[in-house]
Design a protein around this motif. Sequence first.
Motif, short mmCIF file in Angstrom:
data_model
loop_
_atom_site.label_atom_id
_atom_site.label_comp_id
_atom_site.label_asym_id
_atom_site.label_seq_id
_atom_site.Cartn_x
_atom_site.Cartn_y
_atom_site.Cartn_z
N VAL B 23 0.85 -0.89 -0.15
CA VAL B 23 -0.04 -0.09 -0.15
C VAL B 23 0.89 1.03 0.33
CG1 VAL B 23 -1.86 1.51 1.61
CG2 VAL B 23 -1.89 -1.04 0.96
N HIS B 24 1.45 1.08 0.82
CA HIS B 24 2.91 2.28 1.02
C HIS B 24 3.57 3.11 -0.13
CE1 HIS B 24 6.67 4.46 1.33
NE2 HIS B 24 6.05 5.35 2.92
N GLY B 25 3.76 1.60 -1.19
CA GLY B 25 4.19 1.27 -2.55
C GLY B 25 3.41 2.32 -3.31
N LEU B 26 1.88 1.56 -3.73
CA LEU B 26 1.01 2.28 -4.57
C LEU B 26 0.69 4.01 -4.02
CD1 LEU B 26 -1.67 -0.39 -3.65
CD2 LEU B 26 -0.92 0.43 -6.04
N ILE B 27 0.85 4.51 -2.48
CA ILE B 27 0.70 5.52 -2.57
C ILE B 27 2.10 6.12 -2.97
CG2 ILE B 27 1.48 7.18 -0.77
CD1 ILE B 27 -1.06 5.66 0.79
N ALA B 28 3.42 5.32 -3.01
CA ALA B 28 4.33 6.44 -3.47
C ALA B 28 4.52 6.91 -5.41
CB ALA B 28 5.79 5.57 -3.42
N ALA B 29 3.83 5.59 -5.39
CA ALA B 29 3.90 5.48 -6.71
C ALA B 29 2.77 6.43 -7.95
CB ALA B 29 3.58 4.10 -7.70
N ALA B 30 2.07 7.33 -6.81
CA ALA B 30 1.08 7.81 -7.28
C ALA B 30 1.18 9.79 -7.95
CB ALA B 30 -0.01 8.43 -6.10
N PRO B 31 0.61 9.36 -8.49
CA PRO B 31 1.05 10.93 -9.50
C PRO B 31 1.11 11.73 -8.79
CG PRO B 31 -1.01 9.90 -10.07
CD PRO B 31 -0.32 8.73 -9.26
N GLY B 32 1.45 12.95 -9.57
CA GLY B 32 1.71 14.53 -8.58
C GLY B 32 2.61 13.93 -7.22
N ASP B 33 2.64 15.16 -7.04
CA ASP B 33 4.14 15.60 -5.82
C ASP B 33 3.97 14.82 -4.36
OD1 ASP B 33 5.61 16.85 -4.07
OD2 ASP B 33 5.88 19.16 -4.94
N PRO B 34 4.59 14.02 -3.83
CA PRO B 34 4.83 13.05 -2.95
C PRO B 34 4.26 14.81 -2.00
CG PRO B 34 6.36 12.86 -3.11
CD PRO B 34 5.97 13.67 -4.81
N LEU B 35 4.31 15.23 -1.70
CA LEU B 35 4.59 16.82 -0.75
C LEU B 35 3.41 17.41 -0.31
CD1 LEU B 35 6.36 18.06 1.23
CD2 LEU B 35 7.16 19.99 0.10
N VAL B 36 2.67 17.58 -1.53
CA VAL B 36 1.57 17.69 -1.79
C VAL B 36 0.17 16.93 -1.18
CG1 VAL B 36 -0.51 18.56 -3.16
CG2 VAL B 36 2.25 18.95 -3.68
N ALA B 37 0.91 15.18 -1.45
CA ALA B 37 0.14 14.32 -1.01
C ALA B 37 0.09 14.86 0.44
CB ALA B 37 0.69 12.91 -1.78
N LEU B 38 1.15 14.50 1.00
CA LEU B 38 1.01 14.38 2.06
C LEU B 38 0.95 15.69 3.29
CD1 LEU B 38 2.90 12.85 4.14
CD2 LEU B 38 4.70 14.24 4.00
N LEU B 39 1.19 16.80 2.64
CA LEU B 39 0.79 18.00 3.75
C LEU B 39 -0.58 18.60 3.03
CD1 LEU B 39 3.93 19.05 4.05
CD2 LEU B 39 2.42 18.17 5.98
N GLY B 40 -1.42 18.20 1.80
CA GLY B 40 -2.34 19.10 1.48
C GLY B 40 -1.61 20.33 -0.09
N PRO B 41 -2.93 21.01 -0.51
CA PRO B 41 -1.99 21.76 -1.55
C PRO B 41 -1.64 22.90 -1.31
CG PRO B 41 -4.76 21.22 -2.11
CD PRO B 41 -3.76 20.10 -1.26
N GLY B 42 -1.68 23.06 -0.18
CA GLY B 42 -1.54 24.65 0.95
C GLY B 42 -0.22 24.71 0.62
N VAL B 43 0.64 23.55 0.99
CA VAL B 43 1.81 23.76 0.77
C VAL B 43 3.08 23.95 -0.84
CG1 VAL B 43 2.77 21.42 -0.74
CG2 VAL B 43 4.11 21.83 1.46
#
Lengths: 304, 309
Positions: B23-43
Amino acid sequence: MTDATPARRRRRRRLHPSGVVGAALLAVLLAATLLAPWLSPRGPSEVDLRRRLQPPTWAEPLGTDELGRSTLARVLHGGRVSLWVAVVTVLAAAAAGGALGTLAGAAPGRLDGLLMRLVDALLICPPLLLALVIVGVLGPGLWPAAIALAVAEAPVFARLVRSVILTTRELPYVEAAVASGARARRVLLRHVVPAATGVVVVQATVTVGFVVVALAGLGFLGLGVQPPTADWGDMLARARDHLPGAPWLMLAPGAAITAAVLGANLLGDALRDALADRGGAAAGALAGRRPASPRPTRGRGRPA
Amino acid sequence: MVAYLLARLGGGAVSVALLLVVVHGLIAAAPGDPLVALLGPGVLGVPEAQRERMRSEAGLDRPWPQQAAAYLGAVLRGDLGTSRRSGRPVAEELRDRLPATAALAAAALTLALALGLIVGVAAAAFARSWLDPLLTGALLLGAAVPVYWTGLLLLYAFSLTLDWLPASGGGGWRHLLLPALSLGLASAAPLARVTRAALLDALAAPHVVAARARGLSRPSVLLRHGLRNALAPVVTVAAIDLGRMLGGVVFVEAVFGWPGLGHLAVDAILARDLALVQGVVLVTAVAVLALGLLVDLAYLRLDPRVRYR
């Protein structure tokens, strides 16, 4: 199952009548969605604000929704999404899982062990939750939902195909093929893999029912099809918002899903019984979805 | 026996760890910036240099295997990360929601077992009368009805029309009844079918014929000599079903606004709060494995011939 007579009779007849009923039910549903433009006078997205939330009448046999759209048209067109995409999803899951299972079954022990540990790990997660995770990664939408469900169901097929391959490759006819000098690849693809066809077909049929429910369910949660495309799950979600006043909105999509699942279950059960009567290495592989665990020696009742 | 238990627990832990890594790998492979995925588009409003530092603080600049290993290590220490939606620790969010879902699942399973056993025994007991085909047909239909539709129909009938029960929200047993009934009905049908088939199998055994010949009463033959031997497959199906039911929880909680894990999972996915999603996966996987183990231990009681080594 209690005595030999019904089984023998069934073998002569090949498919239990309930299976024929199931197949007919599925065929009628699939045909109705294909014939949607001819069966319903109005289009699924045709808005008519003068006829909002109208109960069933002769002109609109299933009533209209909050935008005055025809529920009949939306159920029929929605089936194109809910039903056909589910079928495609199951085919993809069977193909991907089958390939993985073949690879594991044919691979040397260490790779096989690794692949199966992975498959077992995926199997402890309910398929729906796994699909939710993948939708979470890909973002909502019809094709993300379909991909997610295909990935979530693939491990079941992988386990199934591998188990058939492991039992089949010990059989005398495979030994004979090897002894006659056929290359390993040919033995695998021509003599071993075809033995899994029956179980895969049975499992795929049953899975269609589950995927129809799950796909519509993702639509219901707002994670599947996005408006304005009609989909049975999305229709039910909208129906909930108009519940005390417009109960007819929830009847048709729910009944359509139920009919599809019933058809798939009836056909799947009959195919499974036919396969079990034919016997062979494959029939035992269909016992359950859970990873293998010790079972008591007797009394493994199959559902009637 | 102890060795068997330890082996099962160890194997289960490895499976859960593997699932989390996948599951961690799936999430890491997600398109887009992982920092945005972690903290939200506000970043995205933060200057690039600062984002770079945040990235290295979160470990996102390291190769994926290292990230996965760090994640597993944190999970072992009980740190499931922070929910991006609420800013609270994931473990806390899960703890808040787990009781509601556990209550729902327990109530639904109790209902399903009670209903499934009664209907299954009735169908087997009247196997040669008009009642059996009627019940079998009803069960086929019952197994096909999607759980969210059952929920909507019950909601319409019992809370919106008759106004007997509340339509939405968490709370006491009055709130619990309709969601539990929706889930329970969906699981009762397959249970009843297995009960019927297993009981018919058991009733054909010689010792049952002998019991009947000795003149034992019908209920006694049916329940003590028949059902007692039919329970093992019923428990197996109940366990398989439970996994499916845990999936159905998501839908039922959505229909009735029940504040459990399923609701949390859907909210987390809509907000792309992936740490929270991972937490739900972890809890569910542990629950499924624990139930599987319980079932295998139940066999010991149900069938004295079963031995685990």
